[in-house]
Design a protein around this motif. Structure first.
Motif, short mmCIF file in Angstrom:
data_model
loop_
_atom_site.label_atom_id
_atom_site.label_comp_id
_atom_site.label_asym_id
_atom_site.label_seq_id
_atom_site.Cartn_x
_atom_site.Cartn_y
_atom_site.Cartn_z
N PRO C 104 0.83 -1.21 0.00
CA PRO C 104 0.00 0.00 0.00
C PRO C 104 0.86 1.25 0.00
O PRO C 104 1.82 1.37 0.76
CB PRO C 104 -0.78 -0.13 1.31
CG PRO C 104 0.08 -0.94 2.18
CD PRO C 104 0.88 -1.85 1.30
N THR C 108 -6.60 3.86 2.46
CA THR C 108 -7.75 3.71 1.57
C THR C 108 -8.45 5.04 1.42
O THR C 108 -8.62 5.79 2.38
CB THR C 108 -8.73 2.68 2.11
OG1 THR C 108 -9.08 3.06 3.44
CG2 THR C 108 -8.12 1.32 2.13
N ARG C 117 -8.45 0.96 -2.35
CA ARG C 117 -7.08 0.81 -1.86
C ARG C 117 -6.12 1.41 -2.87
O ARG C 117 -6.30 1.28 -4.06
CB ARG C 117 -6.74 -0.66 -1.71
CG ARG C 117 -7.47 -1.32 -0.61
CD ARG C 117 -7.27 -2.80 -0.73
NE ARG C 117 -7.99 -3.50 0.30
CZ ARG C 117 -7.47 -3.76 1.48
NH1 ARG C 117 -6.25 -3.41 1.74
NH2 ARG C 117 -8.18 -4.39 2.40
N PRO C 122 -5.59 -4.42 -5.55
CA PRO C 122 -6.32 -4.05 -4.34
C PRO C 122 -6.87 -5.26 -3.60
O PRO C 122 -8.06 -5.49 -3.53
CB PRO C 122 -7.44 -3.16 -4.87
CG PRO C 122 -7.66 -3.63 -6.26
CD PRO C 122 -6.35 -4.12 -6.77
N ASN C 188 -2.37 -2.97 4.68
CA ASN C 188 -2.93 -1.68 5.04
C ASN C 188 -3.32 -1.64 6.52
O ASN C 188 -3.04 -0.67 7.22
CB ASN C 188 -4.16 -1.40 4.18
CG ASN C 188 -4.40 0.06 4.03
OD1 ASN C 188 -3.49 0.85 4.18
ND2 ASN C 188 -5.64 0.43 3.78
#
Lengths: 183, 174, 431
Positions: C104, C108, C117, C122, C188
């Motif tokens: 990431p 988000t 994302r 994603p 994430n």
């Protein structure tokens, strides 16, 4: 008789690697990183303080009169060639890169002179044996030229006239073996 | 649109599995064998992914491709069999045809079993296939087989280490 | 999918691909330049395009051009399996690139009601993807070394494979203990977990929460990417280049690039799991969004200062010694670059000023915060890359038996012990 002679000089070699800090290796990594990072930061902060020479704008600074650069054939005072084609340099050369073809001398100073005197710089190891072997101080390596370039292999074979045209780079030249020059 | 994509992807992956299998069987060089193994296992992982089973996909790639194939390669390279070391196999074509004839009705039985097998298991929810759901199922309903499997793997590992250990000479400190 | 959503998704894919691929020349340049500066020499600094050296980055592009235009040939002694010989570098390169796609770059983003994302792919299972795909890259090396029909290549390939599977266990166990700590397999969510503080003022980065696992995982990642001091595969038979030997031109370029992409991916994983990912140390994303005007104000003051320092450093260092006759166009380059940098600074200042004056909670902040996070991520990524390169030029290469002893006898028990302690602590704290 058990006469054990004790050796008088015992050198104890220090062995490393048994301590726990050595086995862990991380302290050693830290010490190494300190050195390299120190060098890195110092050089990043001032990149011109490096000792690296920016060739070709900066030429080498350690060319002295003893430096064995490219060869040159010397002249007598009247301008004629000093070499008498005695073949001593060709014999002494360990790389066998000197080719001489002798011919009769016309100016009456000596009997022989080289018609063809070719040094193959691709074979030459720049050892200086030819300079030491010459009895007439006819060949010297004090031109200070360290860079020979060419596009073909034949360009690297230096002939007599080119060797005669090279000049010595140092003002304080003493002529060796002055008595050998038959002046 | 999605249907066409899924069907074509399934066809591609199934082709990969079959190609890989055939390469393992029919190749003459060990390198082609290994490549076929890799292609087959990767395609099976792809089929898992097509069924939305993400954990099985990762397990397949990580363990089978990243572990088993590499160890197989190391094994092939270490053992380094040559064609001359293998025993001669005369009448290979006859064996193959005979085996195919015998296996054909068995494969029919297998096909029948597999198509009716789906009724024996309850359908899973749409979110099944992720790590958490699979882990919950494994540790709630399947704890005993899981632990027995781990003991089995431990036995295999210990056995492998003992077989692979060299003889220690007694005047060398280990 | 609305237009904005499509744009954001496409943007993250493009960003991931660009970051992975454009980092290759930057990493090659960084390696050569840092190596030179450590060794008290300048590194590449002469290749230029119309006088622009950019510190030597142009050298990497010259390398690429050279590799592309080199003569492609396959040695004659490779008689069978040529297609596998050609396929092997592609496996390594593809798996290295694919493994980078789940990192990431920002939190988000809420676009038209959907949370998107900012990753290349994603997906929510980032760490498993990295482990799985990262372990496929070794196969390319083994196939390449094997099919080269060359003793040295074979040895290099075998050693690489054995070393990598030895350390995959330690890596897997270390990552499991990190998954236990963060209670998620989503990269994430891992980054979000690290946004708090513990013991009051220390940011809750993975490096401080689990230093032991950090050391184990970082060492294992060095091994997985074949970087020194564990470079037995490529530098082992140092005269012949290990399993690279029979590869020329573009095939070698693929291995070479694959290695740098793998190193970049390993750095990205380290940044995400241990250094707080794309976040500023004491701020979470929500805090950033809320106090964005303060952050914009701080940046407004900070960016000119940093740029001034950089311009001063460049003027001092992008020159040759003053005793030289020519400077090869560096003076002109410095002047033009100074102009460009001042212009960029003014542009950034204008944008920040506009963001500062706008009412809070508008679209400007929600676009600028992900961008800021991407910038922070790239900065941290470059720092970790620099660290990996520094380690390469600091430590001598391990001997192969030392590598195996370290992997099986020290790292694996350490990872197991760490896993036990972590699970006890997590179970104890969680209940």
């Amino acid at each position: 008789m058990n006469d054990t002679v004790k050796p008088t000089r015992i050198t104890t070699v220090p062995r490393y690697g048994d301590q726990p800090a050595d086995k862990l290796y991380l302290p050693a990594i830290y010490a190494g990183i300190k050195v390299t990072l120190g060098h890195f930061v110092r050089n990043v902060l001032d990149i011109t303080a490096m000792e690296t020479l920016e060739y070709p704008e900066e030429q080498p600074t350690d060319i002295t009169s003893r430096y064995r650069g490219l060869h040159r054939l010397t002249h007598r005072e009247d301008g004629s060639i000093r070499c008498v084609a005695c073949f001593m340099c060709a014999t002494a050369c360990p790389a066998q890169c000197i080719n001489i073809i002798a011919t009769e001398r016309t100016d009456g100073i000596d009997e022989k002179m080289p018609e063809i005197f070719a040094i193959d710089t691709l074979e030459c190891v720049f050892c200086g044996m030819c300079v030491e072997a010459c009895p007439c101080d006819a060949i010297r390596m004090d031109t200070g030229i360290f860079s020979v370039t060419g596009k073909t292999r034949e360009d690297f074979v230096l002939q007599r006239d080119r060797l005669l045209s090279h000049t010595g780079a140092f003002e304080t030249e003493q002529t060796r073996n002055k008595e050998a020059s038959h002046d | 649109m999605i249907e066409i994509l899924e069907t074509s992807l399934f066809a591609l992956l199934a082709l990969g599995v079959l190609t890989g299998g055939l390469m393992i069987l029919l190749a003459r060089r060990p390198a082609t064998h290994a490549m076929g193994f890799f292609i087959a296992l990767l395609s099976v992982a792809g089929l898992f992914a097509l069924l939305h089973q993400s954990f099985l996909f990762f397990a397949q790639v990580l363990v089978s491709v990243g572990g088993v194939v590499i160890v197989t390669l190391i094994m092939i390279l270490t053992v380094n069999l040559r064609e001359a070391d293998l025993p001669p196999e005369p009448h290979q074509t006859r064996w193959l045809i005979g085996a195919a004839v015998i296996i054909a009705p068995l494969s029919l039985l297998l096909y029948q079993t597999l198509t009716t097998l789906g009724d024996a298991f309850p359908p899973v929810s749409d979110t099944f296939g992720g790590t958490r759901s699979l882990g919950t199922l494994l540790f709630h309903d399947g704890v005993l087989p899981f632990e027995i499997l781990s003991v089995l793997l431990l036995t295999a590992m210990v056995g492998a280490i003992i077989i692979g250990k060299k003889e220690q000479s007694y005047d060398r400190e280990s | 999918m609305t237009t904005a959503q499509i744009l954001v998704t496409l943007g993250s894919i493009v960003l991931a691909a660009l970051l992975a691929l454009l980092m290759i020349p930057v990493l090659v340049w960084l390696e050569r330049r840092v190596c030179g500066l450590i060794q008290d020499r300048p590194g590449p600094n002469r290749t230029n395009v119309f006088g622009f050296r950019l510190g030597g980055v142009v050298q990497s592009f010259a390398d690429v051009v050279k590799l592309v235009t080199k003569e492609e040939y396959i040695p004659d002694h490779i008689r069978y399996g040529r297609w596998i010989f050609l396929l092997a570098p592609m496996i390594t390169f593809a798996s290295a690139l694919l493994a980078f796609m789940v990192i990431p770059f920002a939190d988000t983003v809420q676009v038209d009601g959907a949370a998107l994302r900012i990753q290349g792919l994603p997906v929510s299972y980032g760490i498993l993807w990295y482990l799985a795909i990262g372990s496929v890259g070794i196969l390319g090396m083994v196939f390449g070394g094997w099919l080269s029909h060359n003793k040295y290549s074979l040895l290099g390939a075998l050693r690489a494979a054995a070393q990598m599977i030895s350390y995959e266990l330690a890596l897997g166990l270390g990552i499991i203990s990190m998954i236990l700590t963060y209670d998620t397999i989503d990269f994430n969510a891992m980054v979000q977990w690290q946004s708090g503080t513990f013991w009051g003022f220390i940011p809750a980065w993975g490096l401080f929460i689990q230093p032991f696992a950090a050391v184990i995982i970082i060492i294992a990642l060095f091994v997985e990417t074949n970087r020194a001091p564990f470079s037995v595969a490529e530098g082992e038979s140092e005269i012949v280049a290990g399993f690279f030997t029979e590869y020329t031109a573009m095939k070698f370029a693929m291995y070479f690039m694959g290695e740098y992409v793998a190193m970049n991916t390993a750095s990205a994983v380290i940044v995400t799991m241990f250094l707080g990912g794309y976040q500023l140390p004491w701020f979470s994303t929500a805090a950033l969004l809320e106090h964005f005007r303060t952050v914009a104000g701080v940046l407004l003051l900070l960016v000119p200062v940093v740029m001034t320092l950089f311009i001063l450093w460049m003027r001092r260092n992008n020159r040759v010694r003053l005793t030289l006759s020519t400077d090869g166009g560096r003076g002109r380059e410095t002047r033009i670059l100074t102009g460009v940098l001042i212009g960029t600074t003014l542009l950034i200042e204008a944008i920040l000023l506009w963001l500062l004056l706008e009412p809070a909670g508008s679209i400007g902040a929600s676009v600028a915060v992900p961008l800021l996070q991407i910038v922070i991520f790239v900065v941290k990524l470059m720092l970790v890359n620099l660290f990996i390169i520094l380690i390469r030029w600091t430590l001598p290469r391990f001997r192969y038996d030392q590598v195996q002893v370290l992997g099986w006898r020290y790292l694996l028990p350490a990872a197991l012990a760490n896993l036990f302690v972590t699970s006890i602590i997590v179970a104890g704290v969680g209940s």
